[in-house]
Write a protein that holds these residues in place. Structure first.
Motif, PDB file in Angstrom:
ATOM      1  N   ILE A   2      52.748 -42.479   5.213  1.00  0.00           N
ATOM      2  CA  ILE A   2      52.286 -41.218   4.637  1.00  0.00           C
ATOM      3  C   ILE A   2      53.228 -40.823   3.500  1.00  0.00           C
ATOM      4  CG2 ILE A   2      51.919 -38.762   5.084  1.00  0.00           C
ATOM      5  CD1 ILE A   2      51.104 -39.564   7.939  1.00  0.00           C
ATOM      6  N   PRO A   3      52.681 -40.534   2.304  1.00  0.00           N
ATOM      7  CA  PRO A   3      53.525 -40.171   1.166  1.00  0.00           C
ATOM      8  C   PRO A   3      54.267 -38.854   1.392  1.00  0.00           C
ATOM      9  CG  PRO A   3      51.291 -40.706   0.453  1.00  0.00           C
ATOM     10  CD  PRO A   3      51.274 -40.626   1.946  1.00  0.00           C
ATOM     11  N   LYS A   4      55.520 -38.844   0.983  1.00  0.00           N
ATOM     12  CA  LYS A   4      56.357 -37.644   0.973  1.00  0.00           C
ATOM     13  C   LYS A   4      57.428 -37.905  -0.070  1.00  0.00           C
ATOM     14  CE  LYS A   4      59.450 -34.846   3.881  1.00  0.00           C
ATOM     15  NZ  LYS A   4      60.514 -34.604   2.942  1.00  0.00           N
ATOM     16  N   PHE A   5      57.812 -36.897  -0.801  1.00  0.00           N
ATOM     17  CA  PHE A   5      58.856 -37.097  -1.799  1.00  0.00           C
ATOM     18  C   PHE A   5      59.741 -35.870  -1.897  1.00  0.00           C
ATOM     19  CE2 PHE A   5      55.227 -35.430  -4.182  1.00  0.00           C
ATOM     20  CZ  PHE A   5      55.799 -34.365  -4.850  1.00  0.00           C
ATOM     21  N   GLU A   6      60.919 -36.079  -2.494  1.00  0.00           N
ATOM     22  CA  GLU A   6      61.853 -34.993  -2.791  1.00  0.00           C
ATOM     23  C   GLU A   6      62.510 -35.319  -4.121  1.00  0.00           C
ATOM     24  OE1 GLU A   6      64.673 -33.062   0.157  1.00  0.00           O
ATOM     25  OE2 GLU A   6      66.052 -34.307  -1.020  1.00  0.00           O
ATOM     26  N   VAL A   7      62.569 -34.336  -4.998  1.00  0.00           N
ATOM     27  CA  VAL A   7      63.273 -34.470  -6.270  1.00  0.00           C
ATOM     28  C   VAL A   7      64.327 -33.368  -6.326  1.00  0.00           C
ATOM     29  CG1 VAL A   7      61.321 -35.552  -7.448  1.00  0.00           C
ATOM     30  CG2 VAL A   7      61.542 -33.069  -7.503  1.00  0.00           C
ATOM     31  N   TRP A   8      65.373 -33.580  -7.119  1.00  0.00           N
ATOM     32  CA  TRP A   8      66.408 -32.554  -7.210  1.00  0.00           C
ATOM     33  C   TRP A   8      67.109 -32.630  -8.555  1.00  0.00           C
ATOM     34  CZ3 TRP A   8      71.452 -34.107  -7.916  1.00  0.00           C
ATOM     35  CH2 TRP A   8      71.752 -35.430  -7.564  1.00  0.00           C
ATOM     36  N   ILE A   9      67.792 -31.537  -8.876  1.00  0.00           N
ATOM     37  CA  ILE A   9      68.573 -31.445 -10.109  1.00  0.00           C
ATOM     38  C   ILE A   9      69.664 -30.400  -9.897  1.00  0.00           C
ATOM     39  CG2 ILE A   9      67.254 -29.607 -11.256  1.00  0.00           C
ATOM     40  CD1 ILE A   9      67.355 -31.457 -13.803  1.00  0.00           C
ATOM     41  N   ILE A  10      70.716 -30.502 -10.676  1.00  0.00           N
ATOM     42  CA  ILE A  10      71.774 -29.490 -10.677  1.00  0.00           C
ATOM     43  C   ILE A  10      71.659 -28.701 -11.977  1.00  0.00           C
ATOM     44  CG2 ILE A  10      74.275 -29.065 -10.723  1.00  0.00           C
ATOM     45  CD1 ILE A  10      74.518 -31.655  -8.974  1.00  0.00           C
ATOM     46  N   VAL A  86      54.788 -27.178  -0.328  1.00  0.00           N
ATOM     47  CA  VAL A  86      55.862 -27.396  -1.299  1.00  0.00           C
ATOM     48  C   VAL A  86      57.059 -26.565  -0.850  1.00  0.00           C
ATOM     49  CG1 VAL A  86      56.585 -27.149  -3.709  1.00  0.00           C
ATOM     50  CG2 VAL A  86      54.210 -27.803  -3.165  1.00  0.00           C
ATOM     51  N   GLU A  87      58.212 -27.197  -0.838  1.00  0.00           N
ATOM     52  CA  GLU A  87      59.434 -26.513  -0.405  1.00  0.00           C
ATOM     53  C   GLU A  87      60.509 -26.636  -1.475  1.00  0.00           C
ATOM     54  OE1 GLU A  87      62.683 -26.667   3.237  1.00  0.00           O
ATOM     55  OE2 GLU A  87      60.641 -27.380   3.573  1.00  0.00           O
ATOM     56  N   PHE A  88      61.028 -25.490  -1.904  1.00  0.00           N
ATOM     57  CA  PHE A  88      62.179 -25.426  -2.793  1.00  0.00           C
ATOM     58  C   PHE A  88      63.384 -25.039  -1.962  1.00  0.00           C
ATOM     59  CE2 PHE A  88      58.872 -25.013  -5.899  1.00  0.00           C
ATOM     60  CZ  PHE A  88      59.402 -25.385  -7.114  1.00  0.00           C
ATOM     61  N   GLN A  89      64.474 -25.769  -2.103  1.00  0.00           N
ATOM     62  CA  GLN A  89      65.747 -25.442  -1.466  1.00  0.00           C
ATOM     63  C   GLN A  89      66.785 -25.239  -2.566  1.00  0.00           C
ATOM     64  OE1 GLN A  89      66.593 -24.954   1.805  1.00  0.00           O
ATOM     65  NE2 GLN A  89      64.428 -25.166   2.323  1.00  0.00           N
ATOM     66  N   PHE A  90      67.556 -24.166  -2.456  1.00  0.00           N
ATOM     67  CA  PHE A  90      68.567 -23.818  -3.449  1.00  0.00           C
ATOM     68  C   PHE A  90      69.936 -23.858  -2.771  1.00  0.00           C
ATOM     69  CE2 PHE A  90      64.588 -21.761  -4.335  1.00  0.00           C
ATOM     70  CZ  PHE A  90      64.387 -21.959  -5.694  1.00  0.00           C
ATOM     71  N   GLU A  91      70.888 -24.509  -3.417  1.00  0.00           N
ATOM     72  CA  GLU A  91      72.234 -24.620  -2.858  1.00  0.00           C
ATOM     73  C   GLU A  91      73.259 -24.327  -3.948  1.00  0.00           C
ATOM     74  OE1 GLU A  91      75.227 -28.057  -1.054  1.00  0.00           O
ATOM     75  OE2 GLU A  91      73.137 -28.557  -1.456  1.00  0.00           O
ATOM     76  N   ALA A  92      74.087 -23.313  -3.734  1.00  0.00           N
ATOM     77  CA  ALA A  92      75.162 -23.017  -4.681  1.00  0.00           C
ATOM     78  C   ALA A  92      76.266 -24.048  -4.491  1.00  0.00           C
ATOM     79  CB  ALA A  92      75.701 -21.611  -4.454  1.00  0.00           C
ATOM     80  N   LEU A  93      76.554 -24.796  -5.536  1.00  0.00           N
ATOM     81  CA  LEU A  93      77.647 -25.769  -5.466  1.00  0.00           C
ATOM     82  C   LEU A  93      78.962 -25.100  -5.804  1.00  0.00           C
ATOM     83  CD1 LEU A  93      75.882 -28.824  -7.130  1.00  0.00           C
ATOM     84  CD2 LEU A  93      76.067 -28.252  -4.691  1.00  0.00           C
ATOM     85  N   ASP A 113      45.268 -40.071  -2.172  1.00  0.00           N
ATOM     86  CA  ASP A 113      46.433 -39.207  -1.964  1.00  0.00           C
ATOM     87  C   ASP A 113      47.729 -39.871  -2.416  1.00  0.00           C
ATOM     88  OD1 ASP A 113      44.877 -37.125  -1.024  1.00  0.00           O
ATOM     89  OD2 ASP A 113      46.128 -36.784   0.736  1.00  0.00           O
ATOM     90  N   ILE A 114      47.838 -41.162  -2.239  1.00  0.00           N
ATOM     91  CA  ILE A 114      49.034 -41.855  -2.719  1.00  0.00           C
ATOM     92  C   ILE A 114      49.132 -41.703  -4.239  1.00  0.00           C
ATOM     93  CG2 ILE A 114      50.114 -44.125  -3.032  1.00  0.00           C
ATOM     94  CD1 ILE A 114      49.057 -44.781  -0.164  1.00  0.00           C
ATOM     95  N   LYS A 115      48.024 -41.928  -4.937  1.00  0.00           N
ATOM     96  CA  LYS A 115      48.003 -41.767  -6.388  1.00  0.00           C
ATOM     97  C   LYS A 115      48.330 -40.318  -6.776  1.00  0.00           C
ATOM     98  CE  LYS A 115      45.037 -42.094 -10.416  1.00  0.00           C
ATOM     99  NZ  LYS A 115      43.692 -42.196 -10.912  1.00  0.00           N
ATOM    100  N   ASN A 116      47.713 -39.352  -6.113  1.00  0.00           N
ATOM    101  CA  ASN A 116      47.976 -37.945  -6.411  1.00  0.00           C
ATOM    102  C   ASN A 116      49.418 -37.549  -6.116  1.00  0.00           C
ATOM    103  OD1 ASN A 116      45.374 -37.397  -7.350  1.00  0.00           O
ATOM    104  ND2 ASN A 116      44.632 -36.789  -5.338  1.00  0.00           N
ATOM    105  N   SER A 117      50.012 -38.133  -5.073  1.00  0.00           N
ATOM    106  CA  SER A 117      51.405 -37.801  -4.749  1.00  0.00           C
ATOM    107  C   SER A 117      52.339 -38.260  -5.866  1.00  0.00           C
ATOM    108  CB  SER A 117      51.822 -38.399  -3.404  1.00  0.00           C
ATOM    109  OG  SER A 117      52.033 -39.796  -3.487  1.00  0.00           O
ATOM    110  N   TYR A 118      52.046 -39.410  -6.478  1.00  0.00           N
ATOM    111  CA  TYR A 118      52.865 -39.869  -7.607  1.00  0.00           C
ATOM    112  C   TYR A 118      52.769 -38.884  -8.769  1.00  0.00           C
ATOM    113  CZ  TYR A 118      53.185 -44.503  -5.376  1.00  0.00           C
ATOM    114  OH  TYR A 118      53.424 -45.540  -4.533  1.00  0.00           O
ATOM    115  N   GLY A 119      51.553 -38.394  -9.034  1.00  0.00           N
ATOM    116  CA  GLY A 119      51.376 -37.420 -10.105  1.00  0.00           C
ATOM    117  C   GLY A 119      52.122 -36.128  -9.843  1.00  0.00           C
ATOM    118  N   ASN A 120      52.058 -35.629  -8.606  1.00  0.00           N
ATOM    119  CA  ASN A 120      52.762 -34.393  -8.289  1.00  0.00           C
ATOM    120  C   ASN A 120      54.277 -34.594  -8.288  1.00  0.00           C
ATOM    121  OD1 ASN A 120      50.174 -33.364  -7.996  1.00  0.00           O
ATOM    122  ND2 ASN A 120      50.744 -32.098  -6.248  1.00  0.00           N
ATOM    123  N   CYS A 121      54.734 -35.763  -7.843  1.00  0.00           N
ATOM    124  CA  CYS A 121      56.166 -36.062  -7.896  1.00  0.00           C
ATOM    125  C   CYS A 121      56.648 -36.013  -9.345  1.00  0.00           C
ATOM    126  CB  CYS A 121      56.446 -37.428  -7.265  1.00  0.00           C
ATOM    127  SG  CYS A 121      58.195 -37.859  -7.201  1.00  0.00           S
TER     128      CYS A 121
END
Length: 151
Positions: A2-10, A86-93, A113-121
């Protein structure tokens, strides 16, 4: 699988500024929802996100908001079958650096859904990069980045 992804940035800004850039409809409209957002992501409400370059609006159902920590919402799966979370997590470094993580779940184990998950990622990756550019440099990366739907 089942597709699931997480992206992050500082982002080189205090956590309150970064959190508000997602929560506040006036802020998010300056770098992401280019045709506006109807209201802040207040917990328990449904707001409309609109994009000048994609047909919409997109109903966003705010499920949980913990100031400077978490924003969770549901919105429609692009297949039209159910909602994704959709979940946003915020962490003060430190006082001037914030790590933002975005994940999306709810995908089915099928080709569409696999194709759509790539687009949303890709979309969430672009969103957090656009947020960084906007908050740190006042630049709207989304402006002119996509053709208006139908062009």
């Amino acid at each position: 699988m089942i597709p699931k992804f997480e992206v992050w940035i500082i982002i080189q800004k205090p956590i309150q500024e970064v959190f508000n850039a997602v929560y506040d409809n006036n802020q998010i409209s300056k770098y992401f929802t280019t045709a506006g957002a109807s209201a802040p992501l207040k917990e328990g409400t449904t707001v409309q996100w609109e994009f000048a370059d994609f047909p919409g609006p997109f109903p966003v159902k705010s499920k949980q908001v913990i100031t400077n920590q978490t924003i969770i919402f549901e919105w429609g799966n692009p297949s039209g079958q159910g909602d994704n979370t959709v979940e946003f997590q915020f962490e003060a470094l430190n006082a001037n650096e914030t790590k933002v993580k975005v994940s999306e779940t709810g995908w089915k184990e099928n080709e569409t859904d696999i194709k759509n998950s790539y687009g949303n990622c890709m979309g969430w990756s672009q969103m957090i990069c656009a947020m960084k550019a906007y908050l740190e440099y006042g630049i709207n990366l989304r402006k002119g980045a996509y053709k208006i739907a139908g062009d």
